[in-house]
Design a protein around this motif. Structure first.
Motif, PDB file in Angstrom:
ATOM      1  N   CYS A   1      33.345  32.017  23.396  1.00 40.12           N
ATOM      2  CA  CYS A   1      34.469  32.915  23.020  1.00 40.12           C
ATOM      3  C   CYS A   1      34.715  33.815  24.495  1.00 40.12           C
ATOM      4  O   CYS A   1      35.567  34.067  24.804  1.00 40.12           O
ATOM      5  N   ASN A   2      33.443  34.295  24.816  1.00 45.60           N
ATOM      6  CA  ASN A   2      33.629  35.404  25.965  1.00 45.60           C
ATOM      7  C   ASN A   2      33.290  34.802  27.380  1.00 45.60           C
ATOM      8  O   ASN A   2      33.906  35.284  28.259  1.00 45.60           O
ATOM      9  N   LEU A   3      32.744  33.458  27.454  1.00 45.72           N
ATOM     10  CA  LEU A   3      32.668  33.057  28.903  1.00 45.72           C
ATOM     11  C   LEU A   3      33.556  31.485  29.208  1.00 45.72           C
ATOM     12  O   LEU A   3      34.316  31.601  29.926  1.00 45.72           O
ATOM     13  N   THR A   4      33.552  30.693  28.206  1.00 51.52           N
ATOM     14  CA  THR A   4      34.037  29.363  28.386  1.00 51.52           C
ATOM     15  C   THR A   4      35.563  29.610  28.477  1.00 51.52           C
ATOM     16  O   THR A   4      36.352  29.060  29.157  1.00 51.52           O
ATOM     17  N   SER A   5      36.081  30.583  27.388  1.00 59.66           N
ATOM     18  CA  SER A   5      37.539  30.992  27.401  1.00 59.66           C
ATOM     19  C   SER A   5      37.955  31.459  28.856  1.00 59.66           C
ATOM     20  O   SER A   5      39.026  31.031  29.287  1.00 59.66           O
ATOM     21  N   MET A   6      37.144  32.397  29.422  1.00 53.42           N
ATOM     22  CA  MET A   6      37.508  33.013  30.693  1.00 53.42           C
ATOM     23  C   MET A   6      37.512  31.729  31.741  1.00 53.42           C
ATOM     24  O   MET A   6      38.598  32.045  32.697  1.00 53.42           O
ATOM     25  N   PHE A   7      36.627  31.195  31.496  1.00 56.73           N
ATOM     26  CA  PHE A   7      36.640  29.761  32.599  1.00 56.73           C
ATOM     27  C   PHE A   7      37.839  29.004  32.667  1.00 56.73           C
ATOM     28  O   PHE A   7      38.427  28.754  33.486  1.00 56.73           O
ATOM     29  N   LEU A   8      38.307  28.567  31.275  1.00 55.72           N
ATOM     30  CA  LEU A   8      39.264  27.651  30.984  1.00 55.72           C
ATOM     31  C   LEU A   8      40.781  28.293  31.367  1.00 55.72           C
ATOM     32  O   LEU A   8      41.252  27.616  32.130  1.00 55.72           O
ATOM     33  N   VAL A   9      40.968  29.585  31.092  1.00 54.47           N
ATOM     34  CA  VAL A   9      42.013  30.095  31.299  1.00 54.47           C
ATOM     35  C   VAL A   9      42.380  30.430  32.827  1.00 54.47           C
ATOM     36  O   VAL A   9      43.503  30.074  33.397  1.00 54.47           O
ATOM     37  N   SER A  10      41.261  30.925  33.465  1.00 57.94           N
ATOM     38  CA  SER A  10      41.356  31.042  34.859  1.00 57.94           C
ATOM     39  C   SER A  10      41.551  29.940  35.492  1.00 57.94           C
ATOM     40  O   SER A  10      42.547  29.778  36.348  1.00 57.94           O
ATOM     41  N   LYS A  11      40.963  28.827  35.267  1.00 56.72           N
ATOM     42  CA  LYS A  11      40.937  27.618  35.903  1.00 56.72           C
ATOM     43  C   LYS A  11      42.608  26.942  35.808  1.00 56.72           C
ATOM     44  O   LYS A  11      43.084  26.499  36.988  1.00 56.72           O
ATOM     45  N   HIS A  12      42.975  27.091  34.758  1.00 53.12           N
ATOM     46  CA  HIS A  12      44.281  26.532  34.679  1.00 53.12           C
ATOM     47  C   HIS A  12      45.437  27.491  34.977  1.00 53.12           C
ATOM     48  O   HIS A  12      46.572  27.035  35.206  1.00 53.12           O
ATOM     49  N   ALA A  13      45.156  28.978  35.226  1.00 53.07           N
ATOM     50  CA  ALA A  13      46.093  29.546  35.619  1.00 53.07           C
ATOM     51  C   ALA A  13      46.385  29.774  37.398  1.00 53.07           C
ATOM     52  O   ALA A  13      47.056  30.344  37.752  1.00 53.07           O
ATOM     53  N   ILE A  14      45.312  29.286  37.884  1.00 53.32           N
ATOM     54  CA  ILE A  14      45.004  29.558  39.356  1.00 53.32           C
ATOM     55  C   ILE A  14      46.323  28.883  40.173  1.00 53.32           C
ATOM     56  O   ILE A  14      46.971  29.743  41.058  1.00 53.32           O
ATOM     57  N   ALA A  15      46.603  27.851  39.763  1.00 57.05           N
ATOM     58  CA  ALA A  15      47.796  27.187  40.599  1.00 57.05           C
ATOM     59  C   ALA A  15      48.997  28.107  40.349  1.00 57.05           C
ATOM     60  O   ALA A  15      49.850  28.353  41.393  1.00 57.05           O
ATOM     61  N   ASP A  16      49.415  28.440  39.161  1.00 56.94           N
ATOM     62  CA  ASP A  16      50.580  29.441  38.971  1.00 56.94           C
ATOM     63  C   ASP A  16      50.388  30.858  39.742  1.00 56.94           C
ATOM     64  O   ASP A  16      51.347  31.092  40.348  1.00 56.94           O
ATOM     65  N   LEU A  17      49.221  31.373  39.717  1.00 61.70           N
ATOM     66  CA  LEU A  17      49.035  32.443  40.317  1.00 61.70           C
ATOM     67  C   LEU A  17      48.970  32.647  41.947  1.00 61.70           C
ATOM     68  O   LEU A  17      49.405  33.640  42.317  1.00 61.70           O
ATOM     69  N   ARG A  18      48.567  31.248  42.359  1.00 55.01           N
ATOM     70  CA  ARG A  18      48.839  31.218  43.755  1.00 55.01           C
ATOM     71  C   ARG A  18      50.346  31.274  44.192  1.00 55.01           C
ATOM     72  O   ARG A  18      50.483  31.667  45.589  1.00 55.01           O
ATOM     73  N   ALA A  19      51.205  31.143  43.377  1.00 57.40           N
ATOM     74  CA  ALA A  19      52.581  31.048  43.781  1.00 57.40           C
ATOM     75  C   ALA A  19      53.303  32.462  43.674  1.00 57.40           C
ATOM     76  O   ALA A  19      54.380  32.742  44.088  1.00 57.40           O
ATOM     77  N   SER A  20      52.343  33.218  43.154  1.00 59.42           N
ATOM     78  CA  SER A  20      52.892  34.780  42.995  1.00 59.42           C
ATOM     79  C   SER A  20      52.538  35.593  44.142  1.00 59.42           C
ATOM     80  O   SER A  20      51.588  35.547  44.952  1.00 59.42           O
ATOM     81  N   ASP A  21      53.414  36.754  44.593  1.00 55.66           N
ATOM     82  CA  ASP A  21      53.141  37.662  45.389  1.00 55.66           C
ATOM     83  C   ASP A  21      52.251  38.691  44.941  1.00 55.66           C
ATOM     84  O   ASP A  21      51.967  39.719  45.718  1.00 55.66           O
ATOM     85  N   HIS A  22      51.906  38.917  43.760  1.00 47.81           N
ATOM     86  CA  HIS A  22      51.335  40.091  42.974  1.00 47.81           C
ATOM     87  C   HIS A  22      50.118  39.446  42.190  1.00 47.81           C
ATOM     88  O   HIS A  22      50.090  39.958  40.944  1.00 47.81           O
ATOM     89  N   ALA A  23      49.549  38.432  42.315  1.00 44.21           N
ATOM     90  CA  ALA A  23      48.623  37.699  41.704  1.00 44.21           C
ATOM     91  C   ALA A  23      47.312  38.529  41.425  1.00 44.21           C
ATOM     92  O   ALA A  23      46.656  39.099  42.156  1.00 44.21           O
ATOM     93  N   SER A  24      46.850  38.809  39.925  1.00 43.67           N
ATOM     94  CA  SER A  24      45.910  39.835  39.707  1.00 43.67           C
ATOM     95  C   SER A  24      45.284  38.870  38.352  1.00 43.67           C
ATOM     96  O   SER A  24      45.906  38.789  37.441  1.00 43.67           O
ATOM     97  N   ILE A  25      43.965  38.757  38.411  1.00 45.90           N
ATOM     98  CA  ILE A  25      43.315  38.377  37.116  1.00 45.90           C
ATOM     99  C   ILE A  25      42.255  39.671  37.006  1.00 45.90           C
ATOM    100  O   ILE A  25      41.580  40.100  37.877  1.00 45.90           O
ATOM    101  N   ILE A  26      42.308  39.892  35.621  1.00 44.39           N
ATOM    102  CA  ILE A  26      41.332  40.916  35.270  1.00 44.39           C
ATOM    103  C   ILE A  26      40.320  40.419  34.169  1.00 44.39           C
ATOM    104  O   ILE A  26      41.009  39.878  33.243  1.00 44.39           O
ATOM    105  N   THR A  27      39.285  40.517  34.233  1.00 41.94           N
ATOM    106  CA  THR A  27      38.268  40.045  33.151  1.00 41.94           C
ATOM    107  C   THR A  27      37.766  41.189  32.408  1.00 41.94           C
ATOM    108  O   THR A  27      37.263  42.123  33.188  1.00 41.94           O
TER     109      THR A  27
END
Length: 257
Positions: free
Chosen positions: A116-142
């Motif tokens: 719940c605390n780590l694997t979820s963070m890995f999975l959501v970040s992994k699959h979000a990165i491609a979309d975040l790269r297309a943003s001019d204001h990309a931010s990940i907060i853990t």
């Protein structure tokens, strides 16, 4: 719903946002103009939180699911892209915090905390990165914790995952810096939430535990979800455009001692 529009036009996912800090962050982002996708396992609570945000004039949707399930995570990112047009902000807030001595902890409970605390963070970040790269204001907060930088007897597994969240943020910040994607950890001190109450009860002596927490916060009180949401807003906004790889302690002085 009032705000200064600091996140106007941006799209956000907030995991573990059915209540507590996650719900407060989702509400604050929406108040500042973001389109927010809330997600979590508690469908009724999630739908209610999203409805409350919409009633206040915000743009919010809820998608029920488990962020440790990779197929669901992929559908979450796809849903956000289709419904909101992209993704600018990801908040990895999903987490659990069982309490008790390590020698009494079951393997199942350990695995659940890590998932719940780590694997979820890995999975959501992994699959979000491609979309975040297309943003001019990309931010990940853990979501880290004060327990990620100090010892926490009775919460070994939880504290370990929060230390890992901080390390994850620093390393991913370096990995994604060339793409303009910022990554930071938000580390709350004790904050008045249902999550905290559940943890305090699990220690076996709620009153003693709450007193112990108060004694360790120099400001003499616990934090509020609004204070944590304000900090998340800073990390998501252009006000922190030169901040990445940082662990922000919002802890009333807990870790300054």
């Amino acid at each position: 719903m009032s705000g200064s529009g600091r996140l106007a036009g941006r799209r956000a996912i907030v995991t573990g946002s059915t209540s507590g800090i996650g719900a407060a962050i989702a509400g604050r982002f929406a108040a500042e103009g973001a389109s927010v996708v809330l997600t979590g396992r508690r469908a009724a609570e999630g739908e209610r939180t999203a409805a409350t945000i919409r009633a206040a004039g915000g743009d919010a949707r809820f998608l029920a699911g488990d962020a440790t399930d990779e197929e669901f995570v992929q559908s979450l990112v796809r849903f956000t892209r289709e419904q909101c047009g992209g993704l600018d902000i990801l908040v990895n807030n999903a987490g659990i915090a069982p309490a008790g001595p390590l020698e009494q902890m079951s393997r199942q409970s350990w695995d659940e905390v890590v998932a719940c605390n780590l694997t979820s963070m890995f999975l959501v970040s992994k699959h979000a990165i491609a979309d975040l790269r297309a943003s001019d204001h990309a931010s990940i907060i853990t979501l880290g914790s004060t327990f990620g930088v100090v010892g926490a007897a009775g919460s070994v597994a939880y504290a370990m995952t929060k230390a890992a969240a901080i390390s994850f943020s620093r390393s991913l910040a370096l990995e994604l810096a060339p793409d303009g994607v910022r990554v930071n950890a938000l580390c709350p001190g004790a904050t008045r939430t249902e999550f905290l109450e559940t943890w305090a009860e699990a220690t076996g002596d709620r009153e003693a535990t709450m007193g112990w927490l108060l004694d360790r916060h120099p400001l003499g009180r616990l934090g509020t979800v609004d204070e944590q949401a304000d900090a998340a807003l800073f990390l998501a906004s252009d006000e922190s455009s030169f901040v990445t790889g940082h662990a922000l302690m919002v802890d009333g002085g807990y870790t300054a001692q």
